[in-house]
Scaffold this motif. Structure first.
Motif, mmCIF file in Angstrom:
data_model
loop_
_atom_site.group_PDB
_atom_site.id
_atom_site.type_symbol
_atom_site.label_atom_id
_atom_site.label_comp_id
_atom_site.label_asym_id
_atom_site.label_seq_id
_atom_site.Cartn_x
_atom_site.Cartn_y
_atom_site.Cartn_z
ATOM 1 N N THR A 265 6.693 4.951 -4.015
ATOM 2 C CA THR A 265 7.852 3.264 -2.746
ATOM 3 C C THR A 265 9.086 3.969 -3.891
ATOM 4 O OG1 THR A 265 5.780 2.366 -3.436
ATOM 5 C CG2 THR A 265 7.508 1.609 -3.872
ATOM 6 N N ILE A 266 9.096 4.225 -5.202
ATOM 7 C CA ILE A 266 10.733 4.235 -6.030
ATOM 8 C C ILE A 266 11.086 5.382 -4.961
ATOM 9 C CG2 ILE A 266 11.992 5.601 -7.707
ATOM 10 C CD1 ILE A 266 9.689 4.065 -8.927
ATOM 11 N N ALA A 267 10.854 6.270 -4.255
ATOM 12 C CA ALA A 267 11.552 7.775 -4.168
ATOM 13 C C ALA A 267 12.239 7.176 -2.383
ATOM 14 C CB ALA A 267 10.583 9.092 -4.300
ATOM 15 N N THR B 18 10.955 -3.366 -2.490
ATOM 16 C CA THR B 18 11.095 -1.992 -4.418
ATOM 17 C C THR B 18 10.370 -2.624 -5.867
ATOM 18 O OG1 THR B 18 12.214 -0.217 -2.982
ATOM 19 C CG2 THR B 18 11.332 0.235 -5.046
ATOM 20 N N ALA B 19 11.255 -2.882 -6.337
ATOM 21 C CA ALA B 19 10.853 -4.011 -7.395
ATOM 22 C C ALA B 19 9.861 -4.794 -7.371
ATOM 23 C CB ALA B 19 12.258 -5.256 -8.356
ATOM 24 N N LYS C 263 1.541 -3.290 -10.618
ATOM 25 C CA LYS C 263 1.010 -3.075 -11.588
ATOM 26 C C LYS C 263 -0.091 -4.081 -12.029
ATOM 27 C CE LYS C 263 1.518 -0.803 -14.594
ATOM 28 N NZ LYS C 263 0.939 0.763 -15.010
ATOM 29 N N THR C 264 1.073 -5.322 -11.256
ATOM 30 C CA THR C 264 -0.059 -6.566 -11.714
ATOM 31 C C THR C 264 -1.796 -6.870 -10.326
ATOM 32 O OG1 THR C 264 1.169 -7.776 -10.005
ATOM 33 C CG2 THR C 264 2.318 -7.822 -12.901
ATOM 34 N N ASN C 265 -1.416 -5.811 -9.579
ATOM 35 C CA ASN C 265 -2.897 -6.493 -8.924
ATOM 36 C C ASN C 265 -3.863 -4.728 -9.456
ATOM 37 O OD1 ASN C 265 -3.111 -8.307 -6.394
ATOM 38 N ND2 ASN C 265 -0.930 -8.072 -6.884
ATOM 39 N N TRP D 288 4.267 -11.682 -6.982
ATOM 40 C CA TRP D 288 4.721 -11.053 -6.051
ATOM 41 C C TRP D 288 4.576 -10.412 -4.722
ATOM 42 C CZ3 TRP D 288 8.326 -9.989 -8.419
ATOM 43 C CH2 TRP D 288 9.679 -9.951 -10.033
ATOM 44 N N ASN D 289 2.887 -10.790 -4.455
ATOM 45 C CA ASN D 289 2.676 -10.340 -3.022
ATOM 46 C C ASN D 289 3.947 -11.710 -1.884
ATOM 47 O OD1 ASN D 289 0.991 -9.388 -0.493
ATOM 48 N ND2 ASN D 289 1.101 -11.400 -0.772
ATOM 49 N N TYR D 290 3.506 -12.434 -2.177
ATOM 50 C CA TYR D 290 4.534 -14.039 -1.308
ATOM 51 C C TYR D 290 5.698 -13.181 -1.437
ATOM 52 C CZ TYR D 290 6.932 -17.825 -0.213
ATOM 53 O OH TYR D 290 6.778 -18.670 0.072
#
Length: 388
Positions: free
Chosen positions: A40-42, A82-83, A90-92, A112-114
């Motif tokens: 994701t970050i790359a 991305t953030a 992490k939360t899932n 965060w999914n929303y």
């Protein structure tokens, strides 16, 4: 609901008042989760680098336009996505075996999914609008092509607005989206996400058809045609990623059987790959000056070889000849010239000028200069000649 404190288990309560446990998700990790975060970050970092090169080139050449601005806006949204994706992973507990996932509060992950759902579609829509504006500027001289691009862009913008509001208002009240136990109603999100993803793939194919149709009809050197088609059709990579994402989405939404194990399913990252790949491929045509410097034999077009520009054709056949008239007395030309020079006499005054004389009759008795004109058939070639 209590907030998380220093990674310790904290008592929380859901809407029904039943106590649940909430933990610090950042204490849990796995190789699969790290891989998902890295991808994701790359992908976002690569898209940002390519966009910076594009913007630098366009600004230095004083060609920064609306299509570049739209891609910049899409890049900002991609960074925000991305953030949000990092927090969602992490939360899932993405990439962690379900046996190792501790009891936790699902609300933060749903929030965060929303956020990702809201950001995802506008990114792709803005990138497509940018591509269509670029194609419109490059090949919009032909009426049919211009009309087709406008219609596709209208549908793209309309779908972006419709999907945005449908996503934001998918549940009433809105917070029912991340708190399913609340009273209220929600639309069938399976249909919403399936239709929007399918429409994205459909518009991808329509957009890719524009340069494909135009380049197939251009009479330019084959190696140059292949190179330009390769640059413009890199968007097929985004389309392939969109198809893969749609398959994974259908498996998740409709609970279809999948070959992926619980600890290897990081298909969520296809969303980040798709949006950032769209940004990269959309910037590829704008990187032409850089590509021309690196690969001059492929991306540098000899303008004398572009058919349709009759002012620069080599006239050497029996029916049409280019002649140079010489005289001992010449007036210097007003500005330096790079093309062929000829001497013409007007009312006894000899002037040196850069012209091409094309004769309609090979006979010397009936030689008449004909004005060089641009062929209407070569309008796309002429516009491409300016871009190249």
């Amino acid at each position: 609901m209590c907030t998380l404190t220093n990674g310790k288990l904290v008592a929380a309560a859901n809407a029904t008042g039943v106590a649940i446990l909430s933990i610090d998700p950042f204490r849990y990790t796995s190789p699969q989760q790290n891989l998902a975060i890295g991808i994701t970050i790359a992908s976002t970092a690569l898209a940002f680098i390519v966009l910076c090169i594009r913007v630098a080139g366009r600004v230095s050449s004083h060609q920064f336009a609306l299509d570049d601005a739209l891609v910049c806006i899409a890049m900002v949204l991609s960074i925000l996505e991305t953030a949000a994706s990092y927090m969602f992973i992490k939360t899932n507990f993405i990439g962690i075996r379900w046996q190792d996932v501790p009891p936790h509060d699902p609300v933060p992950g749903l929030v965060w999914n929303y956020a990702i759902e809201i950001l995802y579609n506008p990114i792709l829509a803005l990138v497509k609008t940018s591509i269509l504006l670029f194609l419109l500027r490059l090949f919009g001289q032909k009426r049919d092509t211009r009309r087709f691009i406008i219609w596709v862009n209208t549908a793209n913008i309309g779908m972006m607005i419709a999907v945005f509001f449908a996503t934001v208002l998918q549940c009433t009240p809105i917070n029912k989206t991340w708190e399913p136990t609340l009273e209220g109603t929600c639309i069938d999100r399976r249909i919403l996400f399936t239709v929007s993803s399918s429409f994205n793939i459909f518009t991808d194919i329509l957009i890719l058809a524009v340069p494909l149709k135009i380049f197939m009809g251009l009479k330019i050197p084959r190696r140059t045609k292949i190179a330009l088609m390769f640059v413009f059709l890199l968007g097929f990579l985004t389309t392939i990623t969109s198809i893969v994402r749609l398959v994974l989405l259908l498996q998740g939404l409709f609970m279809l059987q999948t070959s992926l194990s619980a600890d290897a399913n990081i298909g969520f990252v296809t969303s980040a790959i798709e949006t950032n790949l769209a940004l990269i491929t959309a910037s590829a045509p704008a990187l032409r000056p850089l590509l021309r410097t690196w690969f001059p034999k492929l991306f540098r077009v000899d303008r004398d070889e572009v058919v349709g520009n009759t002012e620069r054709r080599v006239l050497g056949t029996a029916a049409t000849r280019m002649t140079r008239l010489k005289s001992q007395t010449q007036l210097p030309s007003q500005s330096p010239r790079k093309s062929e020079e000829a001497i013409m006499t007007f009312n006894g005054i000899v002037r040196k000028s850069d012209i091409i004389i094309q004769y309609s009759n090979p006979g010397l008795d009936n030689m008449r200069p004909a004005t060089a004109t641009r062929s209407p058939v070569g309008r796309e070639s002429q516009q491409l000649d300016k871009w190249i």
